[in-house]
Design an enzyme around this catalytic site. Structure first.
Site, PDB file in Angstrom:
ATOM      1  N   CYS A  12       0.806  -1.219   0.000  1.00 41.51           N
ATOM      2  CA  CYS A  12       0.000   0.000   0.000  1.00 41.51           C
ATOM      3  C   CYS A  12       0.843   1.275   0.000  1.00 41.51           C
ATOM      4  O   CYS A  12       0.315   2.371  -0.156  1.00 41.51           O
ATOM      5  CB  CYS A  12      -0.950  -0.003   1.192  1.00 41.51           C
ATOM      6  SG  CYS A  12      -1.908  -1.527   1.288  1.00 41.51           S
TER       7      CYS A  12
ATOM      8  N   HIS B 148      -2.545   7.851   6.215  1.00 37.98           N
ATOM      9  CA  HIS B 148      -2.814   6.587   5.517  1.00 37.98           C
ATOM     10  C   HIS B 148      -4.193   6.081   5.938  1.00 37.98           C
ATOM     11  O   HIS B 148      -5.017   5.743   5.097  1.00 37.98           O
ATOM     12  CB  HIS B 148      -1.715   5.580   5.857  1.00 37.98           C
ATOM     13  CG  HIS B 148      -1.740   4.342   5.026  1.00 37.98           C
ATOM     14  ND1 HIS B 148      -1.626   4.346   3.666  1.00 37.98           N
ATOM     15  CD2 HIS B 148      -1.877   3.032   5.385  1.00 37.98           C
ATOM     16  CE1 HIS B 148      -1.674   3.117   3.200  1.00 37.98           C
ATOM     17  NE2 HIS B 148      -1.834   2.290   4.226  1.00 37.98           N
TER      18      HIS B 148
ATOM     19  N   HIS C 184      -1.697 -38.134 -37.313  1.00 37.42           N
ATOM     20  CA  HIS C 184      -2.635 -38.924 -38.117  1.00 37.42           C
ATOM     21  C   HIS C 184      -3.310 -38.006 -39.126  1.00 37.42           C
ATOM     22  O   HIS C 184      -4.483 -37.656 -38.993  1.00 37.42           O
ATOM     23  CB  HIS C 184      -3.659 -39.593 -37.192  1.00 37.42           C
ATOM     24  CG  HIS C 184      -4.475 -40.654 -37.871  1.00 37.42           C
ATOM     25  ND1 HIS C 184      -5.816 -40.513 -38.117  1.00 37.42           N
ATOM     26  CD2 HIS C 184      -4.124 -41.871 -38.373  1.00 37.42           C
ATOM     27  CE1 HIS C 184      -6.270 -41.586 -38.727  1.00 37.42           C
ATOM     28  NE2 HIS C 184      -5.250 -42.425 -38.891  1.00 37.42           N
TER      29      HIS C 184
END
Length: 1774
Positions: A204, A339, A958
């Site tokens: 963060c 914050h 194949h």
């Protein structure tokens, strides 16, 4: 009109100067460490798409919380039914962007296909970073190549997980597209930035740490500009669920920072960006400084009580470090953006740290305010720091502290009274007591990273504009642009809306300056001449509505490959009109330029030009001449003051005087003297002459006029017109006579016969009056003459020049043509009305030009200043460089809207389904049984799966008709395992299950029936039709149990009847001959017996596995042995044919045990009308384990070239006679370049005398003399390499020969010369001499050159030293021509010749014997080890592997590095099978290689070497034009020097076989393989050389080996093969080809298959013509659409151009996955997003659509749709 001048106007007004003019030094900031924030942008939840909207949201305390958009988790609901329960219990609320998927990929030149492989974080970051630069007023293009840094916070990988877990659909671009580094790197890539570019993952704290890194980069001088930011996007539920489990997420999905109810954070998404500069640089650049970063810091919180636990001490440390770096007292910081994640532990911890640093000892009435943006927009995690930073900058700018959202009650766990900090709870003006506004920003990561920054306002404020709101000094230019045309109207609407709302207080001058000087100018441009603010609004409205406006210009710049330089053309007599100068004499620049001339002219003739312009009185020719010059000088000054300068100049008639002045050849005063004194002389002839414009070329007009001297062509205007001058009456009579012939004429307004012999009497007087007045110098701008025969003549503009200028013809056509030849496409007529613009247009069109512009400066009776701006606008819109700062030196407006995006939703559609193994079938079980889904209420159940090449249920190959299909054995095994039954009845195999495209497959079991159905998976899920597209492939009835078989086979009795013992490989060879080249399973027959109706074959289903070792697949699978049964069962019939099972009456399995590894097949031919057999699978004890009863076969019509046969795989190179062209190549001159004088002379002597010839002994001598040679159409350069006497000279000679040819090609292409380059070699095809060997690399080089540069020339291999003129002229379009028996031949692939088939008694040539030693160069390479494996499989017991690298000692093999482990494992496997493997480290290319190899062979004392395989090689792809000599030789050496070393050690006939690995690339012309192709061509010729000496030497010309070697299949290689019309081969097919070629006496074998071409699709290389096949019909002989069809191709003209433009745009759109309307015809394909792989795909698409073969380099030499259209039009014309 804007002007850079500050001098006084005649009216007395002055132009404004900005505050902070260029002279300001800002010296007080020069040594400051401060970093300025100059630009800012963001995009976050709540529609907050810019900082201003975000600010309003902050003031309103809005919360953008909401439900996650449903599409985000939708794939997880589909992936697993269990997910629904968990997703319901996962927090689905948060802060989300409304349309994260929206992206404007076209703006960035990214295709939708690539964009969907890009993480949305990259997309939104690109847009937001661009917006930040625009906000900063920094044109992105101005940063190109600079040291600008990009640091970006990012740590979400949701999208990466989403797309990379969809394994079947993973693509190459997803790597960088989903990488963290891709976010900043993508920005750097798009902007071409060379500075640091780093993703920052600090959880963060990421984006604030990114800001810190940006600050440091600027302070340390690494970068002058830094773009920093962070991003977060929530594309999946995984991490949200983790955070839920950890208790970190708020249960109601909202952030409540500082609130007592805070119980977790809510995730948010978006992006923010900043542009940083040093403060000093920002001030010098007049940037808008939003804030100043004073200090920042980053630290880690160490070992706390948990890695995710916050640490107050560390937070304090970061803040104190930032303050210390800023040298700021924390008490002066008024606000801190916290914050504040809203967690119970986090918020109190952080407030404690903030209080300790910022709140300590503060008075109660002077708190530090705090807040957090997270309740408004959520926690953006990696983007959180930058968003908090942006909020802090906004608060500082606005002077307001915004209130906290989602705050009801302050957190009671915090002691707010003593903290010294206060949460902002209502909008609060910034305290005026603060001398300067300062703020701190906090950001922390859950891993312990702690970051902090301190910012402050920047105090100097720009002064208000003295002109006031909306005022502008005269008309101005408003510029808009975009990468696509459709953006212009949108940009106009956006700007107009802003100007009428929030932008209405801005000054118009500032807006115009911003758009001109502070924005990028993209390819599509609009330029609007506006008078004032109101006029600007109205004109913008017109543009937005698509309404034309007189002074609005809108166009695209000239093509990217076209010069944007401007030629100024000064025209002559005839542009005058009365008011042409009335306005302009009030312009200060114009006035200043002509005022000195006015004084001089007045002194000469007593007339004032300025006064004449004021009154408009200048009808007489003498005055017109003078005023024409004066006006042109004034206009030139005005244009230059507005930022326009000429790069070249042309003068027409009197206009040559001003042209010479502007070019610097004369002074303005000298020009004035010439025009004035000559005008005085003209008075003697005024009224006597006349001039007319004639609409005929000058040559035709001269024929009509005859040889008369009194009436002449005075001006050669254009290829279709001229001007005739002479006596007035004669001119009038001539005009009438021409009209009678139907020729249009126009009277020129002149009474003087300029440029005619009637002026001859004035020449000497002109010499006299100009004598000693002129001092001409060489021009400083390119100056074309219209008075000289050579328009590029450098004659000084002296008296003699002007004497000639007066009487000689004006050669305007030749001057304009010369300018066009020199690359000019922009012409500006500098005059008061266009006089010659029409003529210039005609000349350009006659020269075949399409993209050009001829622009007038003024128009008669139009506002002069506005029209000058209009002419500048037109130049700008066509790409001319304009110095806008010179025109608009004022301030710029910071609020002008940024780019209006044209978003489209782009999101990768994920093919999700349950992750458990039941989703798709297990390929090792050899079934198609995927997820089992019962149908409720019935006894039906369905197995569903996806089938493609990666999930084919068989290990081998194949193919049927070139398409892989599921073997019948796989379908039968599917039915047995899916039903649990032991018997199947009436098995009907209707339609093969093809694997050429992904398909959904269902196995439906219903009562006693079972079937396989499928449908193709479309590229778009919306195209899926639920019912209509299902195809039923195979059906059967089944029974769970079957009675046990009592049958036993008495092998002795059966063998007694089977009198013929067959070769073990009988069935394999039988199938090979009818077109079955490979087997789906690796079974082999070890004993085989037969009679007319029975067969007995012992079968090992995997002979590579010995003893009781486990099989590499599920041991219960019956498919391998059943495949052997169906295959061997089809070979009992006497007539070979390609057959496949169509119906089986009954399949029974009599045992519950696993099928044995080794069993017997007992085959009986049944009596039936169609080929039918019964096959029993029998144990070695004779017990019947399984049985096919009545297996009926249908015969398949073989398609040559695309079946699986060896004939379709292995080819020879044949040389049939070439087909001559109807129109021969014109050859008038032959230039011979050869180092061998004797050879050169022989060739020269063969030339007929009618052909001019030149001889040179080297390429350098040729280049030195090139300027004197006729390097034009009709000239061919013939390169003749010299002779070589011995093999020792071959390597050096080959290198010299190839490089000489490359030099010639580069010289020709770089010079755009219309010549041809031929190479003549001496009997390379015979391969008999050292000369042939030395010249042989030219074979490969020539083919690659022809591929990259078609029609440039050809290599001709001749029998005698004679120039093959006829061949050169008539055999066109071939890359190589070989002359044999006097016949010109070209190469074709064809089947191996039957007459080269070796007798059966001789056996194969190229296989080992147990007693010999076999040497392999490149032995430790991938292919070398595969060869070793093959040789051991075929009986070799001693191998000598030569490699440049040595292996470590054997005792350390268990500890080797990971890259060596596969090599060691392979060698151990070989040894376990009885082989002795010796590794010899030796560089076979070194000069002493022969000696080293011989010594090593003696030392090792091995049995003699019986076989050599030269598989060493180096690949270094480079285009012909880019290759370097060193790189070329690095590739050539292993091929030539290495092969010759082996040739010397093992001379012809000394070994059983000498095999060399070459490539088909030099035969089909692989792009970029000039060096590799040259080396391989040498190997091919060396094989021929040895074979002629009786040696078993073979060169294998391989296609790409699937997944192996240097040519291993990649997306690019596969696309390249596809474009060439060929396919790759598997390892097994390659060695099957080896064994097949061993049966033939051939010195080469081309191993490749042609792919099947669509009907009408052109064969890309002619060498494929004889083996190429088509899916339907044959090659159409018509052009791209059949005649008469609704899509018939126009034959010529605009209709053809429009048709091709539409078709080509459609092809580009298909490749890029976009709409054709979005493809810009004039944009470079690379700018549209076409990468290297897409280029190859585009070539194929163009070939399919337009039915014309496309060379590999076409899109490089023709980089836009428009260029391609021209090329295709030329091809269609032929």
């Amino acid at each position: 009109m804007h002007s850079a001048a500050t001098s006084t106007y005649p009216s007395g007004k002055t132009s404004p100067a900005p505050v902070g003019t260029p002279g300001t030094e800002y010296s007080e900031y020069e040594f400051s460490n401060d970093v300025a924030v100059v630009g800012m942008a963001c995009r976050v939840a709540g529609g907050n798409h810019n900082p201003e909207l975000l600010w309003q949201s902050l003031l309103s305390q809005k919360s953008a919380m909401g439900e996650i958009p449903p599409m985000r988790w939708e794939p997880y609901y589909r992936r697993d039914a269990r997910n629904e329960k968990f997703l319901k219990n996962t927090t689905s609320r948060g802060y989300f962007l409304d349309r994260l998927e929206d992206f404007d990929c076209q703006f960035f030149g990214i295709s939708p296909k690539e964009a969907e492989q890009m993480d949305p974080q990259q997309r939104v970051s690109l847009e937001v970073a661009s917006e930040a630069l625009e906000d900063a007023g920094i044109p992105a293009k101005s940063l190109s190549g600079s040291d600008t840094a990009v640091f970006w916070g990012v740590n979400s990988d949701d999208y990466s997980k989403l797309v990379l877990e969809d394994l079947p659909n993973v693509e190459a671009w997803m790597g960088i597209g989903t990488a963290y580094c891709g976010v900043p790197n993508r920005i750097s890539y798009h902007l071409n930035l060379m500075g640091p570019s780093t993703a920052v993952d600090a959880a963060c704290a990421s984006s604030l740490v990114a800001i810190h890194h940006g600050v440091q980069a600027i302070r340390l001088g690494e970068s002058k500009v830094a773009i920093v930011g962070g991003v977060n996007a929530l594309c999946g539920p995984g991490l949200t669920r983790v955070l839920d489990k950890a208790g970190a997420i708020s249960s109601d999905g909202s952030c409540k920072s500082f609130d007592d109810d805070a119980h977790g954070y809510a995730r948010g998404e978006g992006a923010g960006a900043l542009v940083l500069k040093s403060l000093h640089r920002a001030l010098l650049d007049h940037d808008n400084v939003l804030a100043v970063i004073k200090g920042s810091a980053v630290c880690q919180d160490g070992k706390t009580n948990g890695i995710m636990a916050p640490n107050s001490v560390a937070q304090q440390l970061a803040a104190n470090n930032a303050l210390s770096a800023a040298n700021i007292d924390p008490h002066t910081v008024r606000y801190v953006e916290a914050h504040a994640t809203s967690t119970p532990l986090g918020d109190p911890t952080e407030i404690s740290a903030i209080a300790s640093v910022y709140g300590a000892d503060r008075p109660a009435d002077d708190p530090c305010y705090i807040g957090s943006i997270k309740p408004n927009i959520g926690h953006l995690e990696a983007g959180a720091g930058v968003m908090g930073f942006i909020k802090a900058v906004l608060a500082i700018q606005k002077g307001v502290l915004p209130p906290q959202a989602n705050l009801t009650k302050l957190n009671s766990r915090i002691d707010w009274k003593t903290a010294g900090v206060k949460v902002v709870q209502e909008a609060t003006p910034w305290p005026e007591s603060d001398p300067i506004r300062r703020a701190g920003v906090c950001s922390y990561g859950y891993g312990g990273t702690v970051s902090h920054a301190v910012i402050e306002e920047f105090s100097p404020i720009l002064q208000p504009d003295p002109l006031g709101n909306g005022a502008v000094s005269g008309p101005g230019l408003l510029l808009l642009s975009g990468p696509q045309e459709k953006r212009l109207a949108l940009q106009a609407k956006t700007l107009r809306d802003w100007m009428t709302a929030e932008g209405k207080d801005h000054n118009l001058s500032d807006i115009l300056t911003t758009l001109a000087t502070r924005r990028d100018h993209h390819d599509y441009r609009a330029a609007l001449v506006v008078d004032d603010y109101r006029d600007a609004e109205q004109v913008l409205q017109s543009l937005a509505n698509g309404v034309d406006h007189t002074f609005t210009t809108q166009s695209r710049v000239l093509g990217s490959d076209i010069s944007k330089d401007v030629v100024w053309v000064f025209s002559g007599h005839g542009a005058q009109w009365p008011d042409m100068g009335k306005q302009l004499i009030h312009n200060p620049v114009f006035f200043a330029a002509i005022q000195p001339l006015d004084e001089l002219i007045q002194a000469e003739i007593g007339l004032s030009p300025i006064e004449l312009l004021r009154t408009g009185d200048f009808e007489s020719s003498d005055r017109v001449q003078i005023l024409t010059y004066v006006m042109q000088i004034g206009l030139s000054a005005l244009l230059q003051s507005n930022g326009i300068t000429p790069q070249a100049v042309i003068g027409h008639s009197v206009g040559e005087i001003a042209a010479s002045v502007v070019a610097g050849a004369l002074s303005p005063a000298e020009g004035a003297l010439i025009v004035t004194r000559r005008a005085l002389l003209y008075r003697q002839v005024m009224g006597k002459g006349g001039m007319i414009l004639v609409n005929l070329p000058s040559a035709e007009t001269e024929e009509i006029l005859g040889s008369r001297s009194d009436l002449v062509v005075a001006i050669d205007s254009s290829p279709s017109s001229c001007v005739v001058a002479g006596d007035k009456e004669l001119v009038a009579e001539t005009a009438e006579a021409l009209k009678a012939r139907g020729v249009k004429t126009f009277t020129v307004k002149s009474d003087i016969a300029f440029h005619s012999p009637t002026l001859n009497g004035l020449v000497d007087p002109l010499r006299d009056v100009l004598a000693e007045t002129l001092s001409p110098v060489s021009p400083n701008v390119k100056l074309y003459s219209t008075a000289l025969a050579d328009p590029r003549g450098q004659d000084l503009r002296d008296v003699e020049y002007w004497a000639g200028n007066m009487v000689n013809r004006v050669r305007l056509t030749s001057a304009v043509k010369a300018a066009v030849e020199d690359g000019y496409r922009l012409f500006l007529e500098v005059s008061t009305h266009p006089v010659v613009s029409h003529s210039i247009n005609e000349t350009l069109m006659d020269a075949g030009m399409e993209d050009f512009a001829v622009i007038p400066t003024l128009l008669r009776k139009k506002p002069t200043e506005k029209h000058i701006l209009h002419s500048i606008a037109q130049l700008h819109c066509r790409g001319a460089e304009v110095n806008w700062a010179a025109q608009m030196p004022g301030r710029w407006a910071t609020g002008v809207p940024t780019t209006t995006w044209m978003h489209k939703p782009i999101w990768r559609k994920i093919e999700t389904a349950p992750l458990h193994t039941g989703l798709t079938h297990d390929v090792e079980k050899h079934t198609l049984l995927g997820q089992r889904i019962p149908v409720p209420g019935t006894d039906t159940y369905v197995y569903t799966t996806r089938l493609d090449n990666d999930t084919k249920p068989f290990p081998g190959s194949h193919p049927l008709h070139g398409t892989e299909i599921v073997p019948a054995a796989g379908l039968i095994n599917t039915f047995l395992k899916g039903t649990g039954g032991q018997m199947l009845q009436n098995v009907v195999l209707r339609v093969p299950v093809a694997i050429n495209a992904p398909r959904s497959v269902q196995v439906v079991v219903q009562q006693d029936q079972v079937k396989v159905v499928s449908r193709l998976i479309p590229s778009e899920p919306s195209q899926l039709d639920d019912d209509a597209s299902w195809v039923t492939h195979t059906t059967a009835y089944w029974d769970r149990k079957v009675a046990g078989s009592e049958d036993r086979i008495d092998f002795a009795a059966v063998k007694s009847r089977l009198v013929t013992k067959l070769a073990d490989n009988f069935s394999i060879d039988y199938l090979d001959k009818v077109g079955v080249s490979a087997m789906g399973f690796p079974w082999a027959v070890t004993e085989h017996y037969r009679n007319d109706k029975e067969m007995l074959a012992r079968v090992d289903v995997n002979p590579a596995i010995s003893g009781d070792a486990p099989l590499p697949w599920d041991s219960s699978s019956w498919a391998p042995v059943l495949d052997a049964a169906t295959s061997v069962g089809s070979t009992i019939f006497p007539t070979p044919a390609l057959r496949m099972p169509a119906q089986i009456e009954r399949v029974e399995v009599f045992t519950s045990q696993d099928p044995p590894k080794i069993s017997w097949l007992y085959v009986q031919e049944a009596s039936d009308s169609v080929p039918t057999s019964h096959v029993s699978v029998v144990s070695e004890a004779g017990e019947v384990l399984a049985k096919f009863t009545a297996m009926r076969f249908s015969e398949i019509e073989g398609t040559p070239g695309v079946s699986g046969s060896m004939e379709s795989l292995v080819h020879q190179i044949a040389w049939p006679p070439a087909t001559p062209a109807e129109e021969p190549l014109s050859i008038e001159t032959v230039i011979l370049v050869s180092p061998d004088a004797t050879t050169r002379a022989l060739y020269a002597a063969s030339l007929p005398t009618r052909v001019n010839s030149f001889q040179f002994s080297s390429t350098q001598e040729f280049f030195s003399n090139a300027s004197s040679l006729p390097l034009e159409k009709g000239t061919v350069v013939t390169y003749i390499p010299g002779e070589v006497a011995s093999l020792a000279e071959v390597p050096a000679a080959s290198e010299s020969f190839t490089w000489n040819l490359l030099e010639l090609i580069k010289f020709t292409v770089n010079g755009s010369l219309p010549i041809k380059v031929f190479t003549l070699t001496a009997n390379i095809g015979e391969g008999q001499t050292p000369t042939a060997l030395a010249q042989s690399p030219l074979y490969g080089l020539a083919r690659v050159i022809a591929s990259e540069h078609p029609d440039l020339g050809t290599l001709i291999d001749v029998e005698e030293p004679v120039i093959p003129l006829s061949t050169m002229r008539y055999i066109q379009g071939a890359d190589i021509i070989r002359i044999n028996d006097g016949i010109a031949r070209t190469s074709r692939f064809r089947s191996l010749p039957r007459n080269k088939l070796l007798p059966a008694s001789e056996g194969p040539r190229l296989l080992p014997r147990p007693e010999g030693t076999y040497l392999i160069t490149g032995g430790l390479g991938v292919l070398g080890l595969e060869v070793a494996d093959f040789l051991v499989e075929k009986g070799a017991r001693r191998l000598l592997l030569i490699s440049r690298r040595a292996l470590p000692p054997r005792r350390t093999w268990d500890q080797v590095s990971e890259d060596l482990q596969p090599t060691i494992a392979k060698i151990r496997l070989l040894e376990s099978r009885g082989a002795s493997v010796h590794v010899l480290p030796l560089d076979i290319t070194k000069p002493d290689a022969v000696e080293q190899l011989t010594t090593a062979l003696d030392r090792l004392s091995l049995p003699s070497v019986q076989g050599v395989v030269h598989a060493a090689g180096v690949l270094d792809n480079e285009l012909v034009m880019q290759t370097t000599r060193d790189a070329f030789n690095r590739v050539l050496a292993p091929k030539i020097a290495g092969a010759l070393a082996l040739h010397e050690v093992f001379p012809p006939k000394s070994v059983d076989f000498f095999v060399m690995f070459s490539s088909c690339g030099n035969l089909v012309g692989f792009t970029g393989q000039a060096s590799y192709g040259s080396g391989n061509a040498f190997l091919d010729t060396l094989a021929t050389h040895r074979a002629r000496l009786g040696d078993a030497a073979v060169s294998f010309q391989w296609t790409s080996w699937r997944g192996l070697g240097m040519g291993a299949s990649t997306d690019f290689i596969n696309a390249e093969l596809e474009s060439k019309g060929i396919t790759d081969v598997t390892r097994d097919e390659a060695f099957a080809a080896w064994q097949h070629l061993a049966k033939y006496d051939m010195d080469h074998g081309v191993v490749l298959r042609s792919r099947a071409f669509e009907d009408g699709e052109p064969i890309p290389v002619s060498i494929l013509n004889d083996i190429a096949v088509r899916r339907v019909g044959t090659v159409s002989n018509t052009s791209p659409a059949a005649a008469g069809s609704s899509d018939a191709v126009p034959t010529s003209g605009p209709e053809l151009k429009a048709y091709l433009d539409e078709k080509i745009r459609g092809c580009v759109a298909k490749v890029l996955q976009m709409t054709a309307e979005d493809v810009d015809s004039k944009a470079a394909l690379a700018d549209l997003g076409v990468d290297s792989v897409m280029t190859v795909t585009l070539r194929r698409q163009l070939q399919l659509t337009l039915k014309i073969a496309v060379p590999p380099t076409l899109t490089w030499s023709h980089p836009t749709v428009s260029h391609l259209a021209v090329w295709f039009a030329e091809k269609l014309a032929k």
